[in-house]
Scaffold this active site. Structure first.
Site, PDB file in Angstrom:
ATOM      1  N   ASP A 132      13.356 -83.684 -13.644  1.00 36.97           N
ATOM      2  CA  ASP A 132      12.134 -83.059 -14.120  1.00 36.97           C
ATOM      3  C   ASP A 132      12.036 -83.274 -15.633  1.00 36.97           C
ATOM      4  OD1 ASP A 132       9.961 -80.781 -13.375  1.00 36.97           O
ATOM      5  OD2 ASP A 132      10.809 -80.383 -15.360  1.00 36.97           O
ATOM      6  N   GLU A 175       5.651 -83.700 -12.557  1.00 39.08           N
ATOM      7  CA  GLU A 175       6.601 -84.423 -13.409  1.00 39.08           C
ATOM      8  C   GLU A 175       8.004 -84.443 -12.799  1.00 39.08           C
ATOM      9  OE1 GLU A 175       6.349 -80.162 -15.112  1.00 39.08           O
ATOM     10  OE2 GLU A 175       5.053 -81.627 -14.127  1.00 39.08           O
TER      11      GLU A 175
END
Length: 258
Positions: A132, A175
């Protein structure tokens, strides 16, 4: 075999079938002549006599019929190839993230179920990474979403260049990214994960005059030959390891245990 799609093109297959059918036409004609009244001859002599008497007819059938059937088969096969290519493109689009070109969430589950079954049968280690991008919302807020998309695209390239041949990289969502590392033990998985982390940390994301540095946090889990966990549990455990990396300060790798 088609190198890209992994199947023989139907146009070639049908053309081959047409050629075989066309070649068999003279044989069929000889069989029909044999069924009609004819001089009492053994089959080899009968074929020889008939071929001599009707050489033009049999040659025409052999060349003409074979050519027509081959071309017809090729033409029919091309339509089948177009349908197959179209369906494959639709399948690829349904399983590909349009921004990064990586597999999407649907593709992840399909690929992971296959690799997990292979791991279960072959007893080879199977590792997975979940990553992430740190403070990605700040990137979008500070530089705008086009810059954020640029970061995601180039981070996807970093991931692809950092993993091994045969590894699978996907965009998990937003993301977050996920990698499947077949036949990869915990030591190798940690090396791959840290390679991604270091390359991201050093990378200068520059787009339309804007520049930013971005870091990534990673969770890493390995299923060994004795593990009986499902692939869904592996994803959940890797996700927990990722959040542990976030909780410990970000820009780091945390290796979880099953």
């Amino acid at each position: 075999m088609d190198a890209h799609n992994g199947f023989m093109k139907r146009s070639y297959l049908f053309a081959l079938i047409g050629l075989l059918l066309g070649t068999g036409a003279p044989i069929g004609a000889l069989i029909l002549l044999w069924l009609f009244p004819h001089p009492a001859l053994q089959i080899p002599y009968f074929i020889e006599e008939e071929w001599k008497d009707h050489v033009f007819f049999f040659t025409y059938m052999l060349v003409g019929t074979s050519s027509v059937f081959t071309l017809f088969g090729f033409w029919i096969g091309q339509d089948h190839d177009k349908v197959i290519r179209h369906n494959r493109r639709l399948t690829d689009q349904a399983q590909t993230d349009p921004l990064t070109g990586l597999g999407n969430h649907r593709y992840l589950h399909k690929a992971f179920s296959i690799e997990h079954e292979r791991h279960r049968v072959n007893h080879q280690p199977l590792s997975c990474l979940m990553m992430d991008l740190d403070h990605f919302k700040r990137v979008n807020d500070s530089y705008g979403h086009p810059f954020g998309d640029y970061v995601l695209q180039h981070f996807a390239k970093i991931v692809q260049e950092s993993i091994r041949q045969g590894d699978i990289a996907t965009r998990y969502g937003g993301e977050e990214f996920f990698c499947i590392l077949p036949n990869c033990d915990n030591v190798e998985a940690l090396q791959v994960a840290d390679r991604i982390r270091r390359r991201t940390e050093k990378y200068h994301f520059v787009h339309e005059g804007r520049r930013a540095k971005v870091t990534v946090s990673l969770g890493c889990v390995t299923s060994h030959r004795s593990s009986k966990e499902t692939y869904s549990h592996l994803i959940k455990t890797t996700d927990k390891s990722l959040y542990a990396a976030k909780h410990k300060g970000r820009n780091r790798v945390v290796q979880g245990r099953l």
